[in-house]
Design a protein around this motif. Sequence first.
Motif, PDB file in Angstrom:
ATOM      1  N   SER A 111      21.525  44.743  42.128  1.00 13.75           N
ATOM      2  CA  SER A 111      20.323  45.416  42.634  1.00 13.75           C
ATOM      3  C   SER A 111      20.434  45.707  44.123  1.00 13.75           C
ATOM      4  O   SER A 111      19.728  46.579  44.638  1.00 13.75           O
ATOM      5  N   ARG A 112      21.336  44.990  44.801  1.00 13.43           N
ATOM      6  CA  ARG A 112      21.581  45.208  46.228  1.00 13.43           C
ATOM      7  C   ARG A 112      22.846  46.048  46.466  1.00 13.43           C
ATOM      8  O   ARG A 112      23.251  46.225  47.614  1.00 13.43           O
ATOM      9  N   GLY A 113      23.485  46.484  45.381  1.00 10.21           N
ATOM     10  CA  GLY A 113      24.702  47.275  45.520  1.00 10.21           C
ATOM     11  C   GLY A 113      25.933  46.460  45.843  1.00 10.21           C
ATOM     12  O   GLY A 113      26.903  46.982  46.406  1.00 10.21           O
ATOM     13  N   ILE A 114      25.934  45.181  45.461  1.00  9.27           N
ATOM     14  CA  ILE A 114      27.026  44.271  45.776  1.00  9.27           C
ATOM     15  C   ILE A 114      27.662  43.773  44.479  1.00  9.27           C
ATOM     16  O   ILE A 114      26.974  43.459  43.518  1.00  9.27           O
ATOM     17  N   ASP A 115      28.987  43.693  44.460  1.00  9.04           N
ATOM     18  CA  ASP A 115      29.712  43.188  43.300  1.00  9.04           C
ATOM     19  C   ASP A 115      29.810  41.666  43.323  1.00  9.04           C
ATOM     20  O   ASP A 115      29.898  41.054  44.395  1.00  9.04           O
ATOM     21  N   VAL A 116      29.843  41.082  42.133  1.00  6.45           N
ATOM     22  CA  VAL A 116      30.077  39.653  41.965  1.00  6.45           C
ATOM     23  C   VAL A 116      31.374  39.472  41.181  1.00  6.45           C
ATOM     24  O   VAL A 116      31.543  40.047  40.106  1.00  6.45           O
ATOM     25  N   TRP A 117      32.286  38.695  41.732  1.00  5.12           N
ATOM     26  CA  TRP A 117      33.515  38.327  41.028  1.00  5.12           C
ATOM     27  C   TRP A 117      33.249  36.943  40.431  1.00  5.12           C
ATOM     28  O   TRP A 117      33.322  35.925  41.100  1.00  5.12           O
ATOM     29  N   THR A 118      32.933  36.970  39.159  1.00  5.34           N
ATOM     30  CA  THR A 118      32.304  35.834  38.495  1.00  5.34           C
ATOM     31  C   THR A 118      33.328  34.817  37.996  1.00  5.34           C
ATOM     32  O   THR A 118      34.330  35.188  37.380  1.00  5.34           O
ATOM     33  N   GLY A 119      33.037  33.544  38.224  1.00  3.39           N
ATOM     34  CA  GLY A 119      33.899  32.465  37.759  1.00  3.39           C
ATOM     35  C   GLY A 119      33.742  32.235  36.267  1.00  3.39           C
ATOM     36  O   GLY A 119      32.623  32.076  35.763  1.00  3.39           O
ATOM     37  N   VAL A 120      34.857  32.249  35.565  1.00  4.45           N
ATOM     38  CA  VAL A 120      34.879  32.037  34.112  1.00  4.45           C
ATOM     39  C   VAL A 120      36.127  31.242  33.756  1.00  4.45           C
ATOM     40  O   VAL A 120      37.060  31.133  34.550  1.00  4.45           O
ATOM     41  N   LEU A 121      36.147  30.727  32.534  1.00  4.11           N
ATOM     42  CA  LEU A 121      37.356  30.071  32.050  1.00  4.11           C
ATOM     43  C   LEU A 121      37.671  30.461  30.606  1.00  4.11           C
ATOM     44  O   LEU A 121      38.793  30.813  30.297  1.00  4.11           O
ATOM     45  N   LYS A 131      30.386  42.043  30.196  1.00  4.15           N
ATOM     46  CA  LYS A 131      29.240  42.778  29.660  1.00  4.15           C
ATOM     47  C   LYS A 131      28.087  42.809  30.663  1.00  4.15           C
ATOM     48  O   LYS A 131      27.326  43.769  30.718  1.00  4.15           O
ATOM     49  N   ALA A 132      27.962  41.735  31.449  1.00  4.54           N
ATOM     50  CA  ALA A 132      26.882  41.668  32.444  1.00  4.54           C
ATOM     51  C   ALA A 132      27.153  42.568  33.643  1.00  4.54           C
ATOM     52  O   ALA A 132      26.249  42.810  34.445  1.00  4.54           O
ATOM     53  N   GLY A 133      28.399  43.031  33.795  1.00  5.52           N
ATOM     54  CA  GLY A 133      28.709  43.967  34.861  1.00  5.52           C
ATOM     55  C   GLY A 133      29.636  43.465  35.943  1.00  5.52           C
ATOM     56  O   GLY A 133      29.875  44.167  36.918  1.00  5.52           O
ATOM     57  N   ALA A 134      30.173  42.247  35.790  1.00  3.27           N
ATOM     58  CA  ALA A 134      31.130  41.751  36.787  1.00  3.27           C
ATOM     59  C   ALA A 134      32.433  42.549  36.651  1.00  3.27           C
ATOM     60  O   ALA A 134      33.037  42.559  35.581  1.00  3.27           O
ATOM     61  N   PRO A 135      32.905  43.204  37.734  1.00  2.00           N
ATOM     62  CA  PRO A 135      34.076  44.072  37.629  1.00  2.00           C
ATOM     63  C   PRO A 135      35.406  43.340  37.707  1.00  2.00           C
ATOM     64  O   PRO A 135      36.445  43.871  37.324  1.00  2.00           O
ATOM     65  N   VAL A 136      35.389  42.127  38.244  1.00  2.00           N
ATOM     66  CA  VAL A 136      36.568  41.267  38.329  1.00  2.00           C
ATOM     67  C   VAL A 136      36.108  39.855  37.994  1.00  2.00           C
ATOM     68  O   VAL A 136      35.025  39.433  38.429  1.00  2.00           O
ATOM     69  N   LEU A 137      36.904  39.136  37.223  1.00  2.00           N
ATOM     70  CA  LEU A 137      36.549  37.778  36.860  1.00  2.00           C
ATOM     71  C   LEU A 137      37.487  36.796  37.532  1.00  2.00           C
ATOM     72  O   LEU A 137      38.702  36.976  37.534  1.00  2.00           O
ATOM     73  N   HIS A 159      41.855  44.443  29.280  1.00  2.00           N
ATOM     74  CA  HIS A 159      41.127  45.467  30.041  1.00  2.00           C
ATOM     75  C   HIS A 159      40.310  44.855  31.176  1.00  2.00           C
ATOM     76  O   HIS A 159      39.735  45.598  31.977  1.00  2.00           O
ATOM     77  N   ILE A 160      40.251  43.526  31.262  1.00  2.00           N
ATOM     78  CA  ILE A 160      39.419  42.871  32.270  1.00  2.00           C
ATOM     79  C   ILE A 160      40.296  42.363  33.415  1.00  2.00           C
ATOM     80  O   ILE A 160      41.172  41.526  33.194  1.00  2.00           O
ATOM     81  N   PRO A 161      40.078  42.821  34.658  1.00  2.00           N
ATOM     82  CA  PRO A 161      40.847  42.315  35.799  1.00  2.00           C
ATOM     83  C   PRO A 161      40.521  40.845  36.079  1.00  2.00           C
ATOM     84  O   PRO A 161      39.352  40.467  36.132  1.00  2.00           O
ATOM     85  N   LEU A 162      41.557  40.049  36.250  1.00  2.00           N
ATOM     86  CA  LEU A 162      41.393  38.617  36.487  1.00  2.00           C
ATOM     87  C   LEU A 162      41.932  38.235  37.856  1.00  2.00           C
ATOM     88  O   LEU A 162      43.041  38.630  38.228  1.00  2.00           O
ATOM     89  N   MET A 163      41.143  37.468  38.599  1.00  2.00           N
ATOM     90  CA  MET A 163      41.582  36.902  39.866  1.00  2.00           C
ATOM     91  C   MET A 163      41.929  35.436  39.631  1.00  2.00           C
ATOM     92  O   MET A 163      41.072  34.639  39.255  1.00  2.00           O
TER      93      MET A 163
END
Length: 219
Positions: A111-121, A131-137, A159-163
């Motif tokens: 909503s602020r125009g900022i990306d979140v690189w979300t922590g997942v395992l 699906k929620a919109g995180a462009p990099v995990l 298809h999902i970029p991983l950091m």
Amino acid sequence: MFKAVPHLHTAATATLLQQRIVAIFRGYTGEAADEAAAALIRGGVTLLEVTMNTDGAAAIVSRWRERFGEQVFIGAGTVIDEETAREALDSGAQFLITPNLDEKVIELAQSRGIDVWTGVLTPTEMVRAWKAGAPVLKLFPLGSLGSEYIREVRGPLGHIPLMATGGIDLHNVQQYWMAGASAFGLGSKLVRGDLIRAAAWQELEDHASKWVDTVRHLG
């Protein structure tokens, strides 16, 4: 294949996928933090993360935004909930990194125009975050799993970029790259505490330059 929601893919994310390194600052404050950040920037690092469990993290983010201007992207890490995300965004963070999946954090940042690189395992978390919109995990914690875990999950989720974050150093970064990592979150292996404590800024700059050159030539 499922259809993900639109991804912002901001300039910070584009830079991450091009430059491939985020420097993680945890616990460094005051002049030492400022000088270390400047050394890394001179060495070619373009994305700096201040973890929100660092004393005065929001003030550091704000100060670095002002001090370093348009040279780099300054973001906030260890953003575990909406309250922390709001504090980081209000301080001027240009990206958020979380250790966990919280869709409300992604929604607030978007909503602020900022990306979140979300922590997942797990694969389930990866699909939810995408699906929620995180462009990099951010794959975390990875140190005990190793590069082969990346190779395995990229089979169905390529298809999902991983950091990759945790356990990566100059000797094994090529291995993680070949396994399918798109970028690397680097703490003490890049932001070296021994050099910061010694105020060895030129050596820290040279170390950062070595990292930048190594990652640039992965392949």
